[in-house]
Write an enzyme that holds these catalytic residues in place. Structure first.
Site, short mmCIF file in Angstrom:
data_model
loop_
_atom_site.label_atom_id
_atom_site.label_comp_id
_atom_site.label_asym_id
_atom_site.label_seq_id
_atom_site.Cartn_x
_atom_site.Cartn_y
_atom_site.Cartn_z
CB SER A 46 -0.97 -0.04 1.18
OG SER A 46 -1.94 0.97 1.08
CD GLU A 65 -4.89 -3.77 -4.43
OE1 GLU A 65 -5.16 -3.42 -3.26
OE2 GLU A 65 -3.76 -4.13 -4.79
#
Length: 558
Positions: free
Chosen positions: A209, A345
């Site tokens: 991330s 995601e």
């Protein structure tokens, strides 16, 4: 057990040879010498017949407090005597209240290894958390699985939020301080890791991330050159819209107004004033994710990396040009690179729709909010309206957004927030470097997809953002019991082996066996990738139709 006996025998020999750098006593409290002082670690368990040495809370830079706030980090001056390294250091100030201890004096790292001799490959983890939260503690990033695969693992803390990324757009606060912290940590590691049995010439940085984007930024930064030799970005790229701030000066002045400083006129006055503010007040005044404007996730988070102001010199240099420009001319740090994303995601954004019922009505009333802001297409123009219509037609059949097409909405967000930028990153790096680029999609949906399970999204297919974390690390807070026959066990073994193979040899399938039984070929023109699912499947052009859609739009309108 035999492995530990061999380590003990080797350590006795080494202590005799180099008494000034390390000592391992009979009570399993190893003592290591570093350039900043002596450290005494501990021995930790990683399962039956499995243990490792742990050195926690090692300061690598001086406290970034007072006049050092919003300046590049300064090497730690060191300490006298033997420093106890049995506990994590404080977490950097953030919006999270889960941390045990929070302090602005937070620039520390943690080292884990099964062998204090030899020259093991080193893996340095950069945690995620939107550049505004998190830490490197074992509570989330337990090293058990990685160190048991013959790799030395390190985690770092770096400044977060406004304290880490505020920029005035000039020399008063050049920004990117959290990333400069990571560079200072890498310098300390290069200088000292050999004393812990690590190889300073074989360092891999990896993160997920914001941590994945941070890894990509380190690839782009001239200041990081030579400090690492391989890189892995999971679910993050400097090309993701949330990860790059294009107007940091405006954001900095807005923070001052939110704190009640309404008469500040100059950037010098702003920085001098904010240096007097308690760090937690700065954190609390920073907008939270639900305060961001709709559409959330496709505009910059307030305090994230940005381009260096003109005229930046010396140790303040981090990103002298925009990421895309550095990538276009190939002037980035060229090392073997793995990058990829999870198959679903942004499925977690379904939770946003439940928390904020205004999302769909707002977008239905303002459909051009879906248009990528960085294309600089004029709102209300024919081009803007055309882009908006094409997006709606492609993802959800052109109808008004409503509850029954929430999943299709998250496909759009997955692509714009993550997949398209990562796909472009893989393509551009592969085309401009001789070192291999490896591309993956993590699709496995199993018992360790704990973000998906905690957010009650198991009715939908795919792996959501951060699900892959649980296939690399031992997460203390959620230790689910798994039977040996559970597919999640094999997937975890595969993920760890792919990553550690890459760290050790520069190729994730350098050695094939029953765990890794496929050849993962580098990107070579058709977006070659590995799909990590119940089986490992090699393919080309992941999400091909969706990526082609965005590439066509960009070529036409950007």
């Amino acid at each position: 057990m035999l492995k530990l006996v061999f380590v003990a025998v080797s350590l006795v020999a080494l202590v005799g040879a180099k008494p000034t750098t390390r000592d391992v006593s009979l009570n399993d409290r190893p003592t290591i010498h570093t350039s900043t002082g002596w450290l005494q670690g501990t021995t930790e368990s990683c399962g039956l017949f499995c243990s490792y040495y742990s050195f926690k809370g090692i300061p690598y830079a001086a406290p970034p407090t007072g006049n050092n706030r919003w300046r590049a980090p300064i090497p730690h001056p060191g300490w006298s005597g033997v420093r106890d390294a049995s506990e994590h250091g404080p977490s950097c100030p953030s919006g999270s209240r889960l941390s045990r201890t929070i302090s602005e004096d937070c620039l520390s790292l943690n080292i884990y290894t099964q062998n204090l001799v030899g020259r093991q490959a080193v893996m340095v983890w950069i945690h995620g958390g939107s550049f505004s939260g998190g830490n490197g503690d074992t509570f989330t990033y337990g090293p058990d699985h990685i160190v048991d695969d013959n790799v030395l693992m390190i985690t770092i803390n770096y400044r977060l939020g406004a304290l880490g990324f505020l920029s005035t757009g000039d020399h008063h606060a050049t920004g990117n301080f959290g990333m400069k912290d990571a560079i200072e940590a890498l310098r300390w590691i290069r200088a000292n890791i050999a004393n812990f049995g690590g190889d300073p010439d074989n360092i891999t940085i990896f993160g997920e991330s914001a941590g994945g984007a941070a890894v990509h930024y380190l690839l782009l930064s001239p200041s990081a050159r030579g400090l690492f030799h391989k890189a892995i970005s999971q679910s993050g790229s400097a090309l993701n819209p949330w990860a790059y701030q294009t107007d940091p000066r405006t954001v900095a002045f807005q923070l001052a107004r939110d704190l009640g400083f309404t008469n500040i006129q100059t950037t010098e006055q702003l920085i001098n004033t904010l240096r007097t503010v308690d760090p937690m007040r700065l954190v609390e005044a920073t907008p939270g994710s639900m305060d961001y404007p709709i559409v959330r996730g496709i505009r910059p988070i307030p305090f994230v990396p940005c381009m260096d102001p003109p005229g930046t010199t010396g140790n303040e240099v981090f990103l002298p040009r925009a990421p895309i420009d550095i990538m276009r001319d190939g002037s980035f740090n060229q090392v073997p690179y793995i990058t990829g994303f999870t198959s679903a995601e942004s499925l977690v954004m379904i939770r946003e729709l439940l928390l904020d019922p205004s999302v769909f009505p707002t977008i239905n009333a303002n459909p051009e909010l879906k248009v990528p802001f960085w294309w600089n297409v004029a709102p209300g123009s024919a081009a803007s309206q055309s882009i908006s219509r094409q997006i709606a037609d492609f993802y959800w059949g052109g109808v008004a957004l409503h509850a029954d097409i929430r999943e299709q909405w998250t496909h759009f967000l997955t692509d714009l927030m993550f997949a398209w930028g990562i796909d472009t990153t893989a393509r551009m790096h592969a085309a401009r470097q001789t070192h291999p680029v490896f591309y993956y999609r993590f699709s496995f949906d199993g018992s360790l997809n704990l973000i998906k399970r905690l957010t009650l999204l198991t009715a939908y297919p795919g792996a959501v953002h951060a699900d892959d974390i649980f296939y690399l690390f031992s997460v203390t807070s959620v230790p689910p019991p798994l039977l040996p026959t559970n597919d999640a066990i094999m997937t975890r073994r595969r993920m760890v082996r792919l990553w550690t193979n890459f760290a050790r040899f520069g190729h994730p399938t350098a050695n094939t066996d029953l765990i890794v039984n496929v050849n993962w070929s580098r990107v070579a023109g058709t977006q070659e990738f590995l799909d990590i699912d119940t089986n490992l499947i090699f393919g080309r052009n992941p999400n091909q139709e969706r990526m082609a859609f965005w590439n066509r739009l960009e070529a036409t309108y950007a």
